[in-house]
Design a protein around this motif. Sequence first.
Motif, mmCIF file in Angstrom:
data_model
loop_
_atom_site.group_PDB
_atom_site.id
_atom_site.type_symbol
_atom_site.label_atom_id
_atom_site.label_comp_id
_atom_site.label_asym_id
_atom_site.label_seq_id
_atom_site.Cartn_x
_atom_site.Cartn_y
_atom_site.Cartn_z
ATOM 1 N N GLY A 189 0.974 -0.700 -0.123
ATOM 2 C CA GLY A 189 -0.061 0.096 -0.246
ATOM 3 C C GLY A 189 0.471 1.261 -0.019
ATOM 4 N N SER A 190 0.007 2.656 -0.554
ATOM 5 C CA SER A 190 0.897 3.959 -0.293
ATOM 6 C C SER A 190 -0.187 4.805 0.391
ATOM 7 N N TRP A 191 0.404 5.413 0.652
ATOM 8 C CA TRP A 191 -0.121 6.772 1.139
ATOM 9 C C TRP A 191 0.186 8.752 0.790
ATOM 10 N N LEU A 192 -0.663 9.614 0.523
ATOM 11 C CA LEU A 192 -0.233 11.004 0.700
ATOM 12 C C LEU A 192 -0.461 11.582 1.431
ATOM 13 N N ASP A 193 -0.157 12.253 2.569
ATOM 14 C CA ASP A 193 -0.467 12.971 3.544
ATOM 15 C C ASP A 193 0.353 14.856 3.208
ATOM 16 N N TYR A 194 -1.199 15.614 2.958
ATOM 17 C CA TYR A 194 -0.388 16.568 1.965
ATOM 18 C C TYR A 194 -1.182 17.969 2.621
ATOM 19 N N ASP A 195 -0.671 19.307 2.635
ATOM 20 C CA ASP A 195 -1.386 20.337 3.488
ATOM 21 C C ASP A 195 -0.959 21.196 2.073
ATOM 22 N N CYS A 196 -2.196 21.564 1.815
ATOM 23 C CA CYS A 196 -1.624 22.544 0.135
ATOM 24 C C CYS A 196 -2.307 23.778 0.258
ATOM 25 N N GLY A 197 -1.595 24.777 1.125
ATOM 26 C CA GLY A 197 -2.172 26.289 2.297
ATOM 27 C C GLY A 197 -3.292 26.149 2.856
ATOM 28 N N GLY A 198 -3.149 25.166 3.907
ATOM 29 C CA GLY A 198 -4.161 25.057 4.660
ATOM 30 C C GLY A 198 -5.306 24.657 4.416
ATOM 31 N N HIS A 199 -4.882 23.051 3.723
ATOM 32 C CA HIS A 199 -5.740 22.454 3.338
ATOM 33 C C HIS A 199 -5.632 20.809 3.320
ATOM 34 N N PRO A 200 -5.435 19.794 4.956
ATOM 35 C CA PRO A 200 -4.699 18.718 4.835
ATOM 36 C C PRO A 200 -5.957 18.271 4.725
ATOM 37 N N ARG A 201 -5.037 17.045 3.833
ATOM 38 C CA ARG A 201 -5.476 15.975 3.352
ATOM 39 C C ARG A 201 -4.846 14.454 3.224
ATOM 40 N N LEU A 202 -5.277 13.259 3.160
ATOM 41 C CA LEU A 202 -4.978 12.159 3.705
ATOM 42 C C LEU A 202 -5.149 11.502 2.348
ATOM 43 N N LEU A 203 -4.308 10.587 1.291
ATOM 44 C CA LEU A 203 -4.914 9.816 0.319
ATOM 45 C C LEU A 203 -4.178 8.780 0.578
ATOM 46 N N VAL A 204 -4.592 7.659 0.311
ATOM 47 C CA VAL A 204 -4.548 6.251 0.771
ATOM 48 C C VAL A 204 -4.413 4.953 -0.489
ATOM 49 N N LYS A 205 -4.171 4.525 -1.414
ATOM 50 C CA LYS A 205 -3.986 3.179 -2.363
ATOM 51 C C LYS A 205 -3.497 1.879 -1.815
ATOM 52 N N GLY A 206 -4.375 1.249 -2.190
ATOM 53 C CA GLY A 206 -4.284 -0.047 -1.641
ATOM 54 C C GLY A 206 -4.555 -0.961 -0.535
ATOM 55 N N ASN A 207 -3.542 -1.151 0.538
ATOM 56 C CA ASN A 207 -4.504 -2.257 2.168
ATOM 57 C C ASN A 207 -4.693 -1.063 2.796
ATOM 58 N N ALA A 208 -5.142 -0.412 2.791
ATOM 59 C CA ALA A 208 -5.829 0.416 3.796
ATOM 60 C C ALA A 208 -5.289 0.826 5.981
ATOM 61 N N ALA A 209 -5.899 -0.510 5.895
ATOM 62 C CA ALA A 209 -5.954 -0.913 7.293
ATOM 63 C C ALA A 209 -3.987 -1.149 7.046
ATOM 64 N N LEU A 210 -3.438 -1.675 5.881
ATOM 65 C CA LEU A 210 -1.921 -2.099 6.867
ATOM 66 C C LEU A 210 -1.144 -1.006 6.987
#
Length: 728
Positions: A189-210
């Motif tokens: 699995g992979s994830w992207l934790d980002y903040d773009c000018g005060g807009h935090p977000r988390l994207l996850v791909k693959g095995n979300a539980a892992l």
Amino acid sequence: MLTKGVQGLDSSTRPKRLLDTQRWASFQESTAAGMGLNLSLLPPGGEWTPGMPAACPACHRMYAHLTPDDAVQAATARQGGCFTAVDGSQAVVAPLQDGILVAARECPCGQDQARLPLWERAEVARNLLASFLVALDEGLTGGQYAIELSTLRQLNKFILSLVRGEGVASDRALDLLLSAVVILLNAQGSWLDYDCGGHPRLLVKGNAALVASYRHTGSGHAVIQEVRDGPVRCVLGVVSPADPVQATALLPLIAQESAIVLEIERLFRLFQDQIIRVLGNVDSLVLLVDRHRRILYANPAAERLLGCRALDLVGRFATELSTPWKSALEANVMQRVGAAMDCLGEGDDARWVEWQVCPLPDESLPAGWLVLANDRTDFRRWQQAARQAERTATTAMLVSALAHELRTPLAATKGVLQLLERSKDPVRVTSYTELAIRELERMNRLLSDFLLLGRPATPAPEPLDLVLFLQELLPLMEGETAGTKVEIVTVLEPVPTIEADVGQLTQLLQNLVRNAVEAVGTHGSVTVSLRCAQDGVVLEVRDTGPGIPAGLLNRLFQPFVTNKGLGNGLGLAVSQAIVLNHGGRISAANGPDGGAVFCVWLPARPLAPARVSPVHVLLALSESAVRLAAEQALRTSGFSAVSSPDLVSLLDLARRYQPTVVVVEDSMLAAEKSKHLRQAFPRGRLLVIGAMGQSGGFKDLVFLPRPLDYAHLISQVHRLVTAAKQSS
């Protein structure tokens, strides 16, 4: 075409093996979603693979499975690229590698289409899949880093092509990047934790539980890469990659690509947040119109120009409004059209605009239009005032010379004829004399009109109640209808007191009423009305006659222009001179129900006149024709102006007026004269007529060359008056 081989695998079995892997299927699905397409593959000698996705994510319409007939069409279309599938959808076919073809289809609903046309998106998809095919090829034979540049460059092309303010494009790009991480690194699995000018977000791909377990407890193995670029911060991680070394090398590149996507998204968000504020501050009308011609946005300048609140404009059909650009919208124009000077509105509210309609293309049809318009009414009025001033100056020189030459012999002739009355045969002599004197008086009146055109008499203003004044003049107006059945109607509303010369105003009203009665004929009516308007009063004379011929309307106030058989064409020119002499405006038009309408605006009397009166312009020009023409041109353009023939008179005016702009000749900048100018106008903005030279101790002088261009004069005065208002 990419042609890398794979050692140890037969060329006929290698493509089949690659396309059957789950890693390939996952990347194909992510690419299809990112492009808003349905992607199907055709191996050599095989059948079409099931299209991905199976249904349109927007309308949920199922894509039909491509058939052998589609394969025949695709093979035929390999040179041209496009064909129509059996289910009626449009498709683009392109080669990948070793005879593999990819067909890209888009749903007819069009709701999930990107901003690029089908063939362009299909080309990007082909490049992505071809690069990934090479990566899998080398991965199966022990290759390590083929994907590092080729696929990432294609991803970047996709990002820059599609992320153009479309809300879902950045999400698709990031999803594609995360899919590439999981698939290429054979990770859980992979994830992207980002903040773009005060807009935090988390994207996850693959095995979300892992992924969640590692992020919260640190259990398992992961490779993490953080990127900070200005206000953009992102952390990219991959859980349990098959090759940690390869992951360590690849992750910084993909993290940097993610930062590019986020920066573009941030810029577009800022643009969308600011665009309304920017458009709200521009002076040009801006309308956004959709494909159904409904107004989606109107800025404050549009409210002012159209005389309607944005709240009432939005949602209306733009073709309901009587505007110069209405026909362009009705014609569904596909290229920019416009005009330099068109009339918007009618009557006193009419404005002259420069406009253009810019289509917003969406493949073969416009998605909408952007309408832009600038109010050019002042510019048109300045041009008309300049032309009128040039005519006035020419007329003034001719008339002054003519009057000077003719008055002396006319006076002598009149005296001789009066002496003839005392001669023999008095009856005959008297009749001749009366005839001669009558004709000479007529010629004298004609010369007086000429003189009034060239050099308007300085009015002797006095406070005037226009309602009472018109009531007193009613018998005089009714006298113009003698011998006809024309009715004089008055509609007199209470109006403020004005400052006016009673004699000149009487002549003005007589001219207008006489013309109206003559236009009506033997039956009809002439209506004289009075009302308040725009810091002044409006005197209107309306008749029920046939109206003003179209070819005459624009030349009506020019000297010698008439449609009367016995008229000399000076009455309306004299009337305009009188109105301008009072600081007013006069216009003519045809009424909506027929007949002519003459409208005179005169300024109201100040409630509490100051000892020193503010004025826009003081002029000191020695040439009387130029001076009076310039004064009239400025007044016609809406500026208050007072003129004088020399510096002495100008300094006398300085005790009574406080000007914003002072217009002088270059000779007045001589040492001794400029000293008096500086004392009289320490803050005055000077326009100098003549050649650039000495400054007389003044700063920021504006020089206007001879011969004087009246339009340039008006433009410079407008600029200086506007600057003075802003600075105060």
